[in-house]
Each structure stands twice: as structure tokens, then as C-alpha cells.
Design a protein around this motif. Sequence first.
Motif, mmCIF file in Angstrom:
data_model
loop_
_atom_site.group_PDB
_atom_site.id
_atom_site.type_symbol
_atom_site.label_atom_id
_atom_site.label_comp_id
_atom_site.label_asym_id
_atom_site.label_seq_id
_atom_site.Cartn_x
_atom_site.Cartn_y
_atom_site.Cartn_z
ATOM 1 N N UNK A 64 0.890 -1.074 0.015
ATOM 2 C CA UNK A 64 0.068 -0.023 0.026
ATOM 3 C C UNK A 64 0.966 1.373 -0.191
ATOM 4 N N UNK A 65 1.848 1.126 0.666
ATOM 5 C CA UNK A 65 2.960 2.299 0.724
ATOM 6 C C UNK A 65 3.382 2.570 -0.660
ATOM 7 N N UNK A 66 3.956 1.596 -1.348
ATOM 8 C CA UNK A 66 4.573 1.703 -2.779
ATOM 9 C C UNK A 66 3.399 2.330 -3.404
ATOM 10 N N UNK A 67 2.158 1.678 -3.571
ATOM 11 C CA UNK A 67 1.073 2.392 -4.383
ATOM 12 C C UNK A 67 0.754 3.860 -4.070
ATOM 13 N N UNK A 68 0.995 4.238 -2.799
ATOM 14 C CA UNK A 68 0.511 5.624 -2.355
ATOM 15 C C UNK A 68 1.843 6.509 -2.973
ATOM 16 N N UNK A 69 3.156 5.868 -3.038
ATOM 17 C CA UNK A 69 4.304 6.784 -3.288
ATOM 18 C C UNK A 69 4.084 7.075 -4.888
ATOM 19 N N UNK A 70 3.838 6.106 -5.672
ATOM 20 C CA UNK A 70 3.406 6.255 -6.969
ATOM 21 C C UNK A 70 2.443 7.291 -7.347
ATOM 22 N N UNK A 71 1.291 7.141 -6.331
ATOM 23 C CA UNK A 71 0.200 8.133 -6.665
ATOM 24 C C UNK A 71 0.898 9.569 -6.398
ATOM 25 N N UNK A 72 1.878 9.780 -5.569
ATOM 26 C CA UNK A 72 2.366 11.200 -5.145
ATOM 27 C C UNK A 72 3.418 11.605 -6.184
ATOM 28 N N UNK A 73 4.217 10.528 -6.587
ATOM 29 C CA UNK A 73 5.500 11.143 -7.396
ATOM 30 C C UNK A 73 4.788 11.141 -8.999
ATOM 31 N N UNK A 74 3.827 10.217 -9.606
ATOM 32 C CA UNK A 74 3.288 10.256 -10.794
ATOM 33 C C UNK A 74 4.300 9.882 -11.794
ATOM 34 N N UNK A 75 4.947 8.880 -11.878
ATOM 35 C CA UNK A 75 5.983 8.722 -12.666
ATOM 36 C C UNK A 75 5.265 8.060 -13.993
ATOM 37 N N UNK A 76 5.902 8.297 -14.982
ATOM 38 C CA UNK A 76 5.504 7.795 -16.494
ATOM 39 C C UNK A 76 5.984 6.391 -16.754
ATOM 40 N N UNK A 77 7.624 6.238 -16.223
ATOM 41 C CA UNK A 77 8.269 4.815 -16.429
ATOM 42 C C UNK A 77 8.780 4.504 -14.926
ATOM 43 N N UNK A 78 8.563 3.395 -14.579
ATOM 44 C CA UNK A 78 9.043 2.848 -13.283
ATOM 45 C C UNK A 78 10.021 1.812 -13.610
ATOM 46 N N UNK A 79 11.298 1.695 -13.041
ATOM 47 C CA UNK A 79 12.209 0.686 -13.056
ATOM 48 C C UNK A 79 11.965 -0.419 -11.889
ATOM 49 N N UNK A 80 11.791 -1.562 -12.006
ATOM 50 C CA UNK A 80 11.908 -2.353 -10.777
ATOM 51 C C UNK A 80 12.993 -3.448 -10.727
ATOM 52 N N UNK A 81 13.752 -3.365 -9.927
ATOM 53 C CA UNK A 81 14.989 -4.676 -9.978
ATOM 54 C C UNK A 81 14.651 -5.662 -8.712
ATOM 55 N N UNK A 82 14.218 -6.687 -9.298
ATOM 56 C CA UNK A 82 13.658 -7.660 -8.368
ATOM 57 C C UNK A 82 12.063 -8.013 -8.383
ATOM 58 N N UNK A 83 11.647 -8.679 -9.066
ATOM 59 C CA UNK A 83 10.156 -8.951 -9.172
ATOM 60 C C UNK A 83 9.548 -10.053 -8.178
ATOM 61 N N UNK A 84 10.547 -10.993 -7.993
ATOM 62 C CA UNK A 84 9.795 -12.068 -7.189
ATOM 63 C C UNK A 84 8.476 -12.431 -7.686
ATOM 64 N N UNK A 85 7.560 -12.611 -7.213
ATOM 65 C CA UNK A 85 6.101 -13.005 -7.584
ATOM 66 C C UNK A 85 5.333 -12.153 -8.002
ATOM 67 N N UNK A 86 5.808 -10.851 -8.172
ATOM 68 C CA UNK A 86 4.936 -9.608 -8.831
ATOM 69 C C UNK A 86 4.174 -8.794 -7.937
ATOM 70 N N UNK A 87 4.166 -9.129 -6.670
ATOM 71 C CA UNK A 87 3.446 -8.564 -5.687
ATOM 72 C C UNK A 87 3.572 -6.714 -5.744
ATOM 73 N N UNK A 88 4.828 -6.423 -5.568
ATOM 74 C CA UNK A 88 5.135 -5.231 -5.679
ATOM 75 C C UNK A 88 4.754 -4.621 -6.881
#
Length: 235
Positions: A64-88
Motif C-alpha cells: 500500500x505504501x508503494x502504491x501511495x508513493x506512485x500516486x504522489x510521484x506520478x511517474x511515467x516509467x518505473x524500473x523495478x529490480x527484483x520482481x519475485x512473484x510480482x506483488x510489488x
Amino acid sequence: MSKQNPGRSTSLVNPNDERPEDNLLDQYIREHSEPEGDYLYRLWRATNIHTLHGRMSSGYLQGRILKMFVRMIRPRNILEVGTFSGYSAICMAEGLPAGGKIYTFEINDEMEDLTRRWIENSPVADKIELHIGDANEEAPLLGLTFDMAFIDGDKRTYLKTYETVMSLLRPGGFILADNTLWDGHVIDPRYEHDAQTAGIRRFNDFVAADPRTEDIILPVRDGLTLIHKKQSTSR
């Protein structure tokens, strides 16, 4: 009114927490925060059933924190390093504005079948592009500039990953780095020779002294560092 998902247990033992020592305050937080939704809850359960290290999944609160930070930052492109099962990745995709995209890299090819299935069947599948491979080698090949990044890969190479991400991040962009308190091992002399602890310590020390950024470690879950890349390197 409680925001818990229908049918979720109100037991003091939180089934969606990587730590067993749940308490009334944790329950209160969940009841007064946005619920994760049934799909993410089922993904969390599947992760813990079908993988040996289910606690590596971000889980409810951090998700929920990650979602909220995305709402605040409003990025167009996000890079994630370490997907694991895809939850984040799914959590961040929930917060993306129209046209936003997450490019997520998982180096462990044994995770691909599970991860790809859950991402592709999610309501935000069109916002996530899964890559199996080493982000340090393959992310620069995308030819993209990122507004935000989430680092949650191999702790031994966190510093290398940080430099890769910094080279791809726009000035003014943000990095979120997970596990930066590492179960408290970062201040425990008994882990002096542990490679993963050493990797996190090197990363934390370097970021704290890096003139290109501003940073703060949040004592959430296992430590979450927020890093802002300055518009210039002058202090």
C-alpha cells in the motif's frame, strides 16, 4: 468502518505479515488503511505456498505504501529490480497514471512461470512489462529514462544496482530501496562477515554520503530507503 476485505480473519495473527509477532496496533493499522484487494491477497498466499521464501514478497503494508508513493510521484516509467512473484509490481501499477509503465526485472528464471501468470492475469497487466534477466545488464538496453525505481534484488550487489539505476533515472527522480535495515543485521557485529549484510551496509554508507542525492530510511517492514536524485550535484 473497517476497511478489511470481506471474509478476512480479524485474528491477532496477521496472515499477510512476514513477521509472526502481530499485535492490536498492527490490526488497527490494517483496519484503517486501504485494503489490498482479493487478487493481491491470493497472490501473497500463492507466493507463500509455492516458494521457499514467501516473506520476500512486499506484503500488505509495504504494498500500500508503494502504491501511495506512485500516486504522489506520478511517474511515467518505473524500473523495478527484483520482481519475485510480482506483488510489488502490481501494487505500483495500481497507482500509475494513464500511460504509465513498469519495467520489472527478475534474475531468477525459476520464478518466471509463477510470476508471469500472476502478472498477466492481474487487472493492471497492461502496465507491467516483465523481463527475466539481470537488470544491471539489460535495463540500459531499453533506452529509457525512468522517473522512479524500486530496488529489491540481490543485496550483495545493491551498490552496483544503485549506480545502474542512477544512470537511468532522470534528475529529480526517486529511488525506493527495500531491506535496508536487513532484520537489524546492519548494526549487529555477529553479521560482520555475512555477504548480504555487507552489501546492504556498503549501499547504506554510500547513499548517505552521495552528494547527488537526498535520502531517508523509513523503519517500515525491513527498512525502506527513499532517495531523491537532485536536479544538480551542488549541495
